[in-house]
Design a protein around this motif. Structure first.
Motif, PDB file in Angstrom:
ATOM      1  N   ALA A 142      -5.273   6.507   0.031  1.00  0.00           N
ATOM      2  CA  ALA A 142      -6.713   6.359  -0.193  1.00  0.00           C
ATOM      3  C   ALA A 142      -7.024   4.959  -0.710  1.00  0.00           C
ATOM      4  CB  ALA A 142      -7.211   7.417  -1.178  1.00  0.00           C
ATOM      5  N   MET A 143      -6.185   4.440  -1.597  1.00  0.00           N
ATOM      6  CA  MET A 143      -6.400   3.080  -2.114  1.00  0.00           C
ATOM      7  C   MET A 143      -6.231   2.053  -1.012  1.00  0.00           C
ATOM      8  SD  MET A 143      -4.761   3.024  -5.913  1.00  0.00           S
ATOM      9  CE  MET A 143      -4.365   1.352  -5.629  1.00  0.00           C
ATOM     10  N   ALA A 144      -5.257   2.238  -0.135  1.00  0.00           N
ATOM     11  CA  ALA A 144      -5.042   1.294   0.957  1.00  0.00           C
ATOM     12  C   ALA A 144      -6.262   1.248   1.872  1.00  0.00           C
ATOM     13  CB  ALA A 144      -3.792   1.675   1.744  1.00  0.00           C
TER      14      ALA A 144
ATOM     15  N   PRO B 181     -11.730  -6.413  -5.720  1.00  0.00           N
ATOM     16  CA  PRO B 181     -10.467  -6.414  -6.470  1.00  0.00           C
ATOM     17  C   PRO B 181      -9.739  -5.079  -6.388  1.00  0.00           C
ATOM     18  CG  PRO B 181     -12.347  -6.303  -7.961  1.00  0.00           C
ATOM     19  CD  PRO B 181     -12.900  -6.487  -6.577  1.00  0.00           C
ATOM     20  N   LEU B 182      -8.432  -5.135  -6.646  1.00  0.00           N
ATOM     21  CA  LEU B 182      -7.622  -3.928  -6.719  1.00  0.00           C
ATOM     22  C   LEU B 182      -8.167  -3.005  -7.807  1.00  0.00           C
ATOM     23  CD1 LEU B 182      -4.056  -5.492  -6.591  1.00  0.00           C
ATOM     24  CD2 LEU B 182      -4.986  -3.857  -4.938  1.00  0.00           C
TER      25      LEU B 182
ATOM     26  N   LEU C  53      -1.647  -1.227  -9.034  1.00  0.00           N
ATOM     27  CA  LEU C  53      -0.460  -0.855  -8.268  1.00  0.00           C
ATOM     28  C   LEU C  53      -0.120  -1.984  -7.315  1.00  0.00           C
ATOM     29  CD1 LEU C  53      -1.401   2.838  -7.523  1.00  0.00           C
ATOM     30  CD2 LEU C  53       0.386   2.041  -9.072  1.00  0.00           C
ATOM     31  N   ALA C  54       1.172  -2.231  -7.134  1.00  0.00           N
ATOM     32  CA  ALA C  54       1.610  -3.318  -6.260  1.00  0.00           C
ATOM     33  C   ALA C  54       2.891  -2.911  -5.539  1.00  0.00           C
ATOM     34  CB  ALA C  54       1.858  -4.580  -7.074  1.00  0.00           C
ATOM     35  N   LYS C  55       3.150  -3.587  -4.438  1.00  0.00           N
ATOM     36  CA  LYS C  55       4.409  -3.409  -3.728  1.00  0.00           C
ATOM     37  C   LYS C  55       5.378  -4.463  -4.232  1.00  0.00           C
ATOM     38  CE  LYS C  55       2.465  -1.450   0.428  1.00  0.00           C
ATOM     39  NZ  LYS C  55       2.214  -1.613   1.857  1.00  0.00           N
ATOM     40  N   ASP C  56       6.582  -4.028  -4.515  1.00  0.00           N
ATOM     41  CA  ASP C  56       7.636  -4.920  -4.975  1.00  0.00           C
ATOM     42  C   ASP C  56       8.615  -5.091  -3.820  1.00  0.00           C
ATOM     43  OD1 ASP C  56       9.116  -6.493  -6.652  1.00  0.00           O
ATOM     44  OD2 ASP C  56       9.787  -4.875  -7.959  1.00  0.00           O
ATOM     45  N   ARG C  57       8.731  -6.322  -3.326  1.00  0.00           N
ATOM     46  CA  ARG C  57       9.645  -6.596  -2.213  1.00  0.00           C
ATOM     47  C   ARG C  57      10.816  -7.411  -2.754  1.00  0.00           C
ATOM     48  NH1 ARG C  57       4.439  -7.432  -0.322  1.00  0.00           N
ATOM     49  NH2 ARG C  57       3.825  -5.935   1.266  1.00  0.00           N
TER      50      ARG C  57
END
Length: 135
Positions: free
Chosen positions: A43-45, A55-56, A113-117
């Motif tokens: 839903a956030m995406a 903003p996020l 929330l964030a993606k960690d690569r």
């Protein structure tokens, strides 16, 4: 140069007189870590793309247990940690945030929330924007 500094300071003092310059975080919702699921993330995406005018979402989770704290960055100015509540554990990163001393066992945490690569692997993490000892 000193005259320029005095002049600019006087202009700034006049323009900002009576203004509250205290930094503030806008919190979109208070959440429980165990309620952040794949459905919430999808839903956030759908609300993206995120940027200056969109903003996020910013969340607050209260009473999180702080675990595995370790400094990171060239000067140790950042913090990597894990937070836990209600059976849910999340990796988290706090960039340029001074941790309260002594470190509290539990804290109220404001985050996005964030993606960690890292190393070809992608995981989700909390980007900590602020924290304070939980009451």
């Amino acid at each position: 140069l000193p005259d320029l500094v005095r002049g600019l300071t006087a202009l700034a003092d006049e323009a900002l007189a009576g203004c509250d310059l205290t930094p503030r975080l806008v919190i979109d919702a208070q959440v429980r870590l165990q309620r952040i699921t794949g459905d919430v993330l999808r839903a956030m995406a759908a609300l993206g793309p995120h940027g200056p005018s969109n903003p996020l979402p910013t969340f607050l989770a209260r009473g999180l247990e702080l675990r595995d704290l370790r400094p990171m960055g060239d000067n140790g100015q950042h913090l990597r940690l894990r937070v836990r509540a209600g059976g849910a554990t999340w990796d988290a990163v706090a960039f340029n945030i001074a941790l309260p001393q002594p470190v509290p066992p539990r804290a109220d945490v404001v985050f996005t929330l964030a993606k960690d690569r890292w190393g070809g692997t992608e995981t989700l993490r909390l980007n900590v924007l602020d924290m304070a000892p939980a009451p």
